[in-house]
Design a protein around this motif. Structure first.
Motif, PDB file in Angstrom:
ATOM      1  N   ARG A 298       0.848  -1.198   0.000  1.00 14.12           N
ATOM      2  CA  ARG A 298       0.000   0.000   0.000  1.00 14.12           C
ATOM      3  C   ARG A 298       0.875   1.236   0.000  1.00 14.12           C
ATOM      4  O   ARG A 298       2.013   1.207   0.498  1.00 14.12           O
ATOM      5  CB  ARG A 298      -0.883   0.032   1.253  1.00 14.12           C
ATOM      6  CG  ARG A 298      -1.762  -1.190   1.455  1.00 14.12           C
ATOM      7  CD  ARG A 298      -2.960  -1.181   0.547  1.00 14.12           C
ATOM      8  NE  ARG A 298      -3.845  -2.331   0.795  1.00 14.12           N
ATOM      9  CZ  ARG A 298      -4.928  -2.587   0.064  1.00 14.12           C
ATOM     10  NH1 ARG A 298      -5.253  -1.804  -0.955  1.00 14.12           N
ATOM     11  NH2 ARG A 298      -5.667  -3.633   0.324  1.00 14.12           N
ATOM     12  N   TYR A 301       4.103   2.361   2.412  1.00 16.32           N
ATOM     13  CA  TYR A 301       4.869   1.274   3.035  1.00 16.32           C
ATOM     14  C   TYR A 301       6.340   1.413   2.638  1.00 16.32           C
ATOM     15  O   TYR A 301       6.660   1.569   1.453  1.00 16.32           O
ATOM     16  CB  TYR A 301       4.372  -0.092   2.568  1.00 16.32           C
ATOM     17  CG  TYR A 301       3.034  -0.550   3.122  1.00 16.32           C
ATOM     18  CD1 TYR A 301       2.291   0.231   4.001  1.00 16.32           C
ATOM     19  CD2 TYR A 301       2.511  -1.779   2.757  1.00 16.32           C
ATOM     20  CE1 TYR A 301       1.075  -0.207   4.494  1.00 16.32           C
ATOM     21  CE2 TYR A 301       1.285  -2.229   3.245  1.00 16.32           C
ATOM     22  CZ  TYR A 301       0.570  -1.438   4.110  1.00 16.32           C
ATOM     23  OH  TYR A 301      -0.638  -1.883   4.587  1.00 16.32           O
ATOM     24  N   VAL A 346       5.043  -4.614   5.258  1.00 17.98           N
ATOM     25  CA  VAL A 346       3.583  -4.650   5.227  1.00 17.98           C
ATOM     26  C   VAL A 346       3.113  -4.712   6.678  1.00 17.98           C
ATOM     27  O   VAL A 346       3.228  -5.753   7.313  1.00 17.98           O
ATOM     28  CB  VAL A 346       3.083  -5.872   4.434  1.00 17.98           C
ATOM     29  CG1 VAL A 346       1.561  -5.936   4.445  1.00 17.98           C
ATOM     30  CG2 VAL A 346       3.586  -5.842   2.996  1.00 17.98           C
ATOM     31  N   ARG A 347       2.648  -3.602   7.198  1.00 13.78           N
ATOM     32  CA  ARG A 347       2.235  -3.532   8.609  1.00 13.78           C
ATOM     33  C   ARG A 347       3.301  -4.165   9.514  1.00 13.78           C
ATOM     34  O   ARG A 347       3.017  -5.040  10.314  1.00 13.78           O
ATOM     35  CB  ARG A 347       0.898  -4.220   8.830  1.00 13.78           C
ATOM     36  CG  ARG A 347      -0.270  -3.512   8.151  1.00 13.78           C
ATOM     37  CD  ARG A 347      -1.568  -4.168   8.500  1.00 13.78           C
ATOM     38  NE  ARG A 347      -1.559  -5.591   8.195  1.00 13.78           N
ATOM     39  CZ  ARG A 347      -1.769  -6.089   6.998  1.00 13.78           C
ATOM     40  NH1 ARG A 347      -2.032  -5.298   5.987  1.00 13.78           N
ATOM     41  NH2 ARG A 347      -1.739  -7.379   6.797  1.00 13.78           N
ATOM     42  N   ASN A 348       4.539  -3.759   9.344  1.00  8.98           N
ATOM     43  CA  ASN A 348       5.655  -4.196  10.192  1.00  8.98           C
ATOM     44  C   ASN A 348       6.136  -5.619   9.932  1.00  8.98           C
ATOM     45  O   ASN A 348       7.051  -6.093  10.589  1.00  8.98           O
ATOM     46  CB  ASN A 348       5.337  -4.012  11.685  1.00  8.98           C
ATOM     47  CG  ASN A 348       4.964  -2.586  11.980  1.00  8.98           C
ATOM     48  OD1 ASN A 348       5.554  -1.658  11.418  1.00  8.98           O
ATOM     49  ND2 ASN A 348       3.975  -2.394  12.832  1.00  8.98           N
ATOM     50  N   ASN A 349       5.517  -6.328   8.985  1.00 13.31           N
ATOM     51  CA  ASN A 349       6.072  -7.610   8.559  1.00 13.31           C
ATOM     52  C   ASN A 349       6.833  -7.379   7.268  1.00 13.31           C
ATOM     53  O   ASN A 349       6.290  -6.815   6.325  1.00 13.31           O
ATOM     54  CB  ASN A 349       4.961  -8.629   8.264  1.00 13.31           C
ATOM     55  CG  ASN A 349       4.169  -8.970   9.491  1.00 13.31           C
ATOM     56  OD1 ASN A 349       4.714  -9.049  10.583  1.00 13.31           O
ATOM     57  ND2 ASN A 349       2.872  -9.139   9.313  1.00 13.31           N
TER      58      ASN A 349
ATOM     59  N   GLU B  42      -5.704 -11.662   7.266  1.00 15.67           N
ATOM     60  CA  GLU B  42      -4.594 -12.065   8.141  1.00 15.67           C
ATOM     61  C   GLU B  42      -5.192 -12.433   9.494  1.00 15.67           C
ATOM     62  O   GLU B  42      -5.884 -11.619  10.107  1.00 15.67           O
ATOM     63  CB  GLU B  42      -3.624 -10.888   8.288  1.00 15.67           C
ATOM     64  CG  GLU B  42      -2.331 -11.225   8.983  1.00 15.67           C
ATOM     65  CD  GLU B  42      -1.411 -10.005   8.989  1.00 15.67           C
ATOM     66  OE1 GLU B  42      -0.797  -9.728   7.948  1.00 15.67           O
ATOM     67  OE2 GLU B  42      -1.343  -9.336  10.023  1.00 15.67           O
ATOM     68  N   VAL B  58      -6.568  -8.705  10.252  1.00 15.58           N
ATOM     69  CA  VAL B  58      -6.688  -7.676   9.220  1.00 15.58           C
ATOM     70  C   VAL B  58      -7.519  -8.220   8.062  1.00 15.58           C
ATOM     71  O   VAL B  58      -7.373  -9.377   7.690  1.00 15.58           O
ATOM     72  CB  VAL B  58      -5.287  -7.274   8.702  1.00 15.58           C
ATOM     73  CG1 VAL B  58      -5.395  -6.361   7.487  1.00 15.58           C
ATOM     74  CG2 VAL B  58      -4.485  -6.590   9.800  1.00 15.58           C
ATOM     75  N   GLU B  60      -8.396  -7.026   4.121  1.00 21.77           N
ATOM     76  CA  GLU B  60      -8.102  -6.030   3.088  1.00 21.77           C
ATOM     77  C   GLU B  60      -9.021  -6.230   1.896  1.00 21.77           C
ATOM     78  O   GLU B  60      -9.190  -7.344   1.411  1.00 21.77           O
ATOM     79  CB  GLU B  60      -6.642  -6.143   2.617  1.00 21.77           C
ATOM     80  CG  GLU B  60      -5.642  -5.821   3.710  1.00 21.77           C
ATOM     81  CD  GLU B  60      -4.238  -5.590   3.164  1.00 21.77           C
ATOM     82  OE1 GLU B  60      -4.121  -4.931   2.115  1.00 21.77           O
ATOM     83  OE2 GLU B  60      -3.289  -6.081   3.786  1.00 21.77           O
ATOM     84  N   VAL B  65      -7.380  -1.252   3.830  1.00 16.98           N
ATOM     85  CA  VAL B  65      -6.940  -2.152   4.889  1.00 16.98           C
ATOM     86  C   VAL B  65      -7.775  -1.859   6.130  1.00 16.98           C
ATOM     87  O   VAL B  65      -7.906  -0.704   6.520  1.00 16.98           O
ATOM     88  CB  VAL B  65      -5.468  -1.893   5.245  1.00 16.98           C
ATOM     89  CG1 VAL B  65      -4.989  -2.890   6.292  1.00 16.98           C
ATOM     90  CG2 VAL B  65      -4.592  -1.957   4.006  1.00 16.98           C
ATOM     91  N   ASP B  67      -8.451  -3.148  10.238  1.00 22.42           N
ATOM     92  CA  ASP B  67      -8.200  -4.034  11.371  1.00 22.42           C
ATOM     93  C   ASP B  67      -9.499  -4.702  11.794  1.00 22.42           C
ATOM     94  O   ASP B  67     -10.581  -4.138  11.636  1.00 22.42           O
ATOM     95  CB  ASP B  67      -7.651  -3.229  12.544  1.00 22.42           C
ATOM     96  CG  ASP B  67      -6.198  -2.834  12.328  1.00 22.42           C
ATOM     97  OD1 ASP B  67      -5.448  -3.645  11.767  1.00 22.42           O
ATOM     98  OD2 ASP B  67      -5.829  -1.720  12.726  1.00 22.42           O
TER      99      ASP B  67
END
Lengths: 362, 128
Positions: A298, A301, A346-349, B42, B58, B60, B65, B67
């Motif tokens: 996204r 990132y 990606v979100r901290n991964n 996720e 998550v 998407e 995105v 939560d």
């Protein structure tokens, strides 16, 4: 909020509406994936009336446009379209545009909706500062509606409503004539990577033409397409979007638009800065990224090569055609070669992605 | 749009079905419709501790995105692995095949705090 002449039609079709840069626009009708695939496989109809149209006329129109834009407008013949851009003297991009040549003294720019006022003010300022005489600028954005008909069935559908010789109209060329008795500009251009047309027509006729096209297209699987699929379609082809891949802070050389930036033509606004940037080495490059792991890149990132942050995602999505995450990103030149393996946070991964040269979808 | 009477709901648009001390959790019909085509999910691993009001997963769509928040405090007992390869199930069957996780509740009485279908419908009427 501003509305296009087709606003009520979108609502009647049950579209989900969103605020897009101050415009009340349809983001989806049936769903982004279904709409996306309809354009790739048959055809889609887009309301792009929010786009702006600015006319340039006068004896010195071409000389002014050569000074204003990065591409070589002298190469255009009557009835031809050119992708181009306006730059600031520092090299950043004011807007990316398409330029229409009607004659050597009459041209039209199609500009991004959110930039209409900025662009028109910029064009007036550049004209005033240049002291080029005999050039007239008119912002005609409110007069025009714009409808894009895109997809492999586009010509067949449009041919139901016009006698214009569409088969002879080449890519990035246009003609003027009647479609269902409405005089308009028919341009073989688009933002989807498919064959298709962009129609510039009087705002008052937009509703009728939209409905006639929908009816003519129905047997061919024509669907109305929202901004959601417009974005995934352009991303699969690697097309830049102003505000993402292009901005005041990003030069056309960084953004992968060196092919429209003619540094060998006579002087133009921004040329000196761009020549200097090229000589010094362009500090970052726009690349395509394909995810090698499950995950959707996204905008915003960060992109890593090993432990080093080398760039940032400027646009990303799940590709409806490939069913894999794809992105455009600005990265350091060392990380820009096709095939390079990078990681996107990606979100901290950290997830693996590979540099690929767009288009992602042929 | 459907909001089954037998389910409980949260302000974050999750639904909860209580089965003794297990809570089955998914996102509501309203949430899946607002998201559009779901293309990625996720989920936490079995055994993960989750806390009411904190994100545990998550969802998407093509464009966005989101939560997903734990409606209740507890431990993940089971996750719906079918969603990994077929996240669109959340669109087609949000309350049944589209369930996301089962949480073993720390305090079964916490479920009393959740909204019923009527209260949830009033909430989304206000939001939309």
């Amino acid at each position: 909020m501003q509305k296009t002449p087709l606003n009520q039609i979108h609502r009647d079709l049950g579209a989900r509406m969103v605020d897009f840069g101050g415009w009340d626009m349809p983001v989806q009708y049936a769903g982004v994936i279904e709409e996306h695939l309809a354009v790739r496989q048959s055809a889609g109809l887009f309301d792009v009336s929010h786009m702006g149209e600015i006319q340039v006329t006068g004896a010195n129109a071409l000389a002014y446009i050569q000074w204003l834009t990065v591409n070589d407008a002298a190469k255009l013949v009557d009835g031809q379209v050119q992708y181009s851009a306006f730059c600031y003297p520092e090299g950043g991009v004011v807007d990316d545009v398409t330029l229409y040549r009607f004659s050597d003294t009459r041209f039209m720019f199609c500009v991004n909706a959110a930039n209409i006022d900025k662009d028109f003010a910029w064009m007036q300022q550049v004209l005033a500062d240049s002291s080029i005489p005999e050039v007239t600028l008119v912002n005609r954005s409110k007069e025009f509606a714009q409808i894009a008909l895109q997809g492999p069935k586009a010509e067949k559908i449009l041919a139901c409503l016009t006698d214009l010789p569409l088969a002879n109209l080449a890519y990035y060329h246009f003609c003027e004539g009647e479609v269902d008795a409405v005089q308009m500009i028919v341009s073989r251009t688009g933002y989807t990577g498919e064959d298709g047309f962009e129609l510039y027509l009087p705002a008052a006729d937009a509703g009728t033409i939209w409905q006639k096209l929908m009816a003519a297209g129905q047997p061919h699987g024509l669907q109305p397409i929202g901004l959601g699929a417009r974005d995934t379609l352009r991303l699969e082809k690697g097309y830049a979007l102003y505000g993402h891949e292009l901005s005041r802070e990003i030069t056309p050389l960084e953004a992968g638009l060196a092919w429209i930036t003619k540094l060998d033509k006579n002087d133009f606004v921004g040329k000196a800065a761009l020549v200097a940037q090229k000589a010094d080495g362009v500090p970052r490059r726009r690349v395509g990224l394909i995810m090698l792991e499950r995950g959707i890149p996204r905008e915003g990132y960060p992109v890593f090569q090993g432990d080093i942050e080398v760039g940032v995602v400027t646009s990303g999505t799940m590709s409806p055609s490939l069913k894999v995450g794809i992105a455009l990103a600005l990265v350091a030149p060392e990380a820009a070669a096709a095939g390079t393996e990078l990681e996107i946070a990606v979100r901290n991964n950290r997830m693996k992605a590979k540099v690929a040269r767009p288009p992602f979808v042929e | 749009m459907e909001f089954p009477e037998e389910l409980k709901y949260t302000e974050e648009h999750e639904w909860v079905m209580i089965e003794e001390d297990l809570a089955v959790v998914g996102i509501t019909d309203f949430a899946q419709d607002a998201l559009g085509d779901v293309v990625f999910v996720e989920l936490p691993e079995v055994g993960t501790a989750v806390e009411a009001g904190k994100a545990f997963g998550v969802v998407e769509s093509v464009k966005a995105v989101s939560d997903v928040y734990a409606p209740l405090t507890g431990t993940i007992e089971e996750v719906n692995d079918d969603l990994i390869d077929a996240p669109e199930i959340i669109n087609t069957s949000p309350y049944e095949d589209g369930w996301m996780v089962k949480i073993r509740m720390a305090e079964a009485s916490d479920a009393d705090e959740l909204m019923d279908a009527e209260a949830y419908q009033a909430l989304i009427a206000e939001e939309s």
